[in-house]
Design an enzyme around this catalytic site. Structure first.
Site, PDB file in Angstrom:
ATOM      1  N   SER A  89      -9.574   1.980   2.718  1.00  0.00           N
ATOM      2  CA  SER A  89      -8.636   2.799   1.970  1.00  0.00           C
ATOM      3  C   SER A  89      -7.618   1.997   1.176  1.00  0.00           C
ATOM      4  CB  SER A  89      -7.898   3.729   2.937  1.00  0.00           C
ATOM      5  OG  SER A  89      -7.149   2.951   3.888  1.00  0.00           O
ATOM      6  N   LYS A  92       0.833  -1.204   0.000  1.00  0.00           N
ATOM      7  CA  LYS A  92       0.000   0.000   0.000  1.00  0.00           C
ATOM      8  C   LYS A  92       0.867   1.253   0.000  1.00  0.00           C
ATOM      9  CE  LYS A  92      -3.900   2.016   2.577  1.00  0.00           C
ATOM     10  NZ  LYS A  92      -4.815   1.788   3.729  1.00  0.00           N
ATOM     11  N   SER A 145     -10.507  -0.667   6.655  1.00  0.00           N
ATOM     12  CA  SER A 145      -9.793  -0.554   5.381  1.00  0.00           C
ATOM     13  C   SER A 145      -9.087  -1.800   4.899  1.00  0.00           C
ATOM     14  CB  SER A 145      -8.797   0.606   5.447  1.00  0.00           C
ATOM     15  OG  SER A 145      -9.471   1.828   5.595  1.00  0.00           O
TER      16      SER A 145
END
Length: 441
Positions: free
Chosen positions: A136, A67, A160
């Site tokens: 996210s 990420k 998330s």
């Protein structure tokens, strides 16, 4: 069992030292990325070539997505914000350094919403491109869902990891709070932030647990040691069903799928009971929102001071709400969090794990909103381990998930329960490449 011998993890372990097999894993990931990424938009950066992996390491040549909230010294890390565009960290985050030491290949940086909050990036759902992948950790969920990588790093502050995993039809695993160092990860809310994993199945998530949470690399030295360490449950589990004050938000498809999953689990021998959760779930979610706002205000101090105009309206509102929050309310929320975490085993009401929905339903249409994280929020506040497994599909071809929650620091037993549940209700599908789909038509 033959199934265990032919699993992805046991094959990975059996092929340790096999250079050709390591290279083949990378080549397959590259081929899928080249076929899908132009429409998927899962990555912020992907190297043009890859260094030959150490074939003798535990994760030899395993392609992993990271990420874009997590620092990588050799790839840009922008935290989903134009403020940090082109930023090159001086060092890898410890979790990334550990991945490299274990022989994994950092395949790409994956899209995150702005600083892991609500402003979406360009990633689409791999199963329906007109639907969100969730957030996210949007790119990590989509990259695993599309079959490009078998493992990806994400973060969860509210929902998330678990929610986008459910939306994209993969396994999501949020370890107990604090078990993986968050150094080198841009904070959103330090009291709530977790590093977590997206995986093709629970066993891959369990391998990540062994290496990054339990720190037991020796269990992956042979198929025999692995199967002994991650052994199946001896008897079906005792499961406590959590109903919430928010259940009126559930889509019909999610309700139907959840009840059908419970029926399957009962038929397979699980003791499934409706429990009265001995804490106020609405109060828990409110406490999380209080902590989130104050911690975000503090974490985003530099950006808010020097680059406020480059922040989204979502982030500016979050920061302003945190700045206005009474200190007494924040301290009360932290106290509640500590009390509930200490009671996490008691809150399981004698069950091996709790089960609930991971989201209101399938991924919402459109790309402007990443979905409602409320059904993940209680477990993020408590910091307890949570896993979601694919449990079904809507008529329109979108995945649905099933969430399993354990007591604080009982991650391995929670994963074992999740693995048993996955074997009973598992509904994972492999996404076909575009040319194969066209050929089939």
């Amino acid at each position: 069992m033959n199934e265990a011998k032919s699993s992805f993890v046991t094959t990975l372990i059996a092929q340790r030292g096999n250079v050709a097999a390591s290279r083949a894993r990378i080549d397959e990931a590259v081929a899928r990325a080249e076929a899908l990424e132009a429409s998927l938009h899962a990555f912020t950066y992907r190297p043009g070539s890859y260094v030959e992996p150490d074939a003798c390491a535990p994760l030899a040549g395993l392609p992993v997505g990271v990420k874009d909230l997590i620092d990588t010294a050799d790839m840009p890390t922008a935290y989903g914000s134009p403020i940090w565009r082109g930023h090159r960290p001086l060092a890898d985050a410890p979790v990334v350094a550990q991945l490299r030491e274990l022989g994994a290949l950092i395949f790409a940086k994956t899209v995150t919403t702005e600083f892991a909050w609500r402003q979406p990036g360009p990633t689409v759902n791999p199963w329906r491109h007109d639907h969100t992948p969730g957030g996210s950790s949007s790119g990590s969920a989509a990259a695993v869902g599309a079959g490009i990588v078998p493992l990806a790093l994400g973060t969860q502050t509210v929902g998330s990891v678990i929610r986008p995993a459910a939306y994209c039809g993969v396994v999501g695993y949020k370890p107990s709070y604090g078990t993986i160092s968050r150094a080198g990860v841009h904070a959103l809310a330090a009291s709530l932030d977790h590093i977590g994993f997206f995986a093709r199945d629970v066993e891959v998530a369990a391998l990540a647990h062994a290496l990054f949470v339990a720190r037991r690399p020796e269990v992956a030295e042979s198929v025999t040691t692995w199967q002994a360490w991650f052994a199946p449950l001896a008897v079906p589990p005792r499961l406590g069903v959590v109903r919430t004050p928010f259940d009126d938000r559930l889509q019909d498809a999610q309700k139907t799928n959840f009840e059908a999953s419970l029926a399957q689990l009962r038929a397979a021998g699980a003791q499934v009971s409706e429990i009265v959760f001995d804490a106020d779930l609405a109060q828990i979610v409110d406490a999380l929102q209080v902590i989130l706002r104050v911690d975000a205000w503090r974490a985003m101090a530099l950006e808010a001071r020097d680059h406020r105009d480059e922040l989204s309206a979502h982030m500016r509102a979050l920061i302003d709400e945190g700045a206005a929050m009474p200190e007494a309310r924040y301290q009360a929320a932290l106290t509640l969090q500590a009390q509930l975490r200490a009671r996490s085993t008691e809150l399981l009401a004698g069950c091996d794990a709790l089960v609930s929905v991971p989201a209101t339903g399938a991924a919402p249409a459109g790309l402007d909103d990443t979905g409602d994280p409320t059904f993940c929020a209680p477990w993020s506040l408590l910091g307890v381990p949570a896993v979601t497994v694919p449990s079904g599909w809507t008529e329109s071809g979108l995945p649905l998930g099933f969430q399993i929650v354990g007591a604080f620091d009982a991650d391995l037993s929670t994963l074992r329960v999740a693995s048993w549940i996955e074997r009973i209700i598992g509904a994972r599908r492999d996404l076909e490449l575009p040319d194969r789909t066209e050929a089939a038509v």
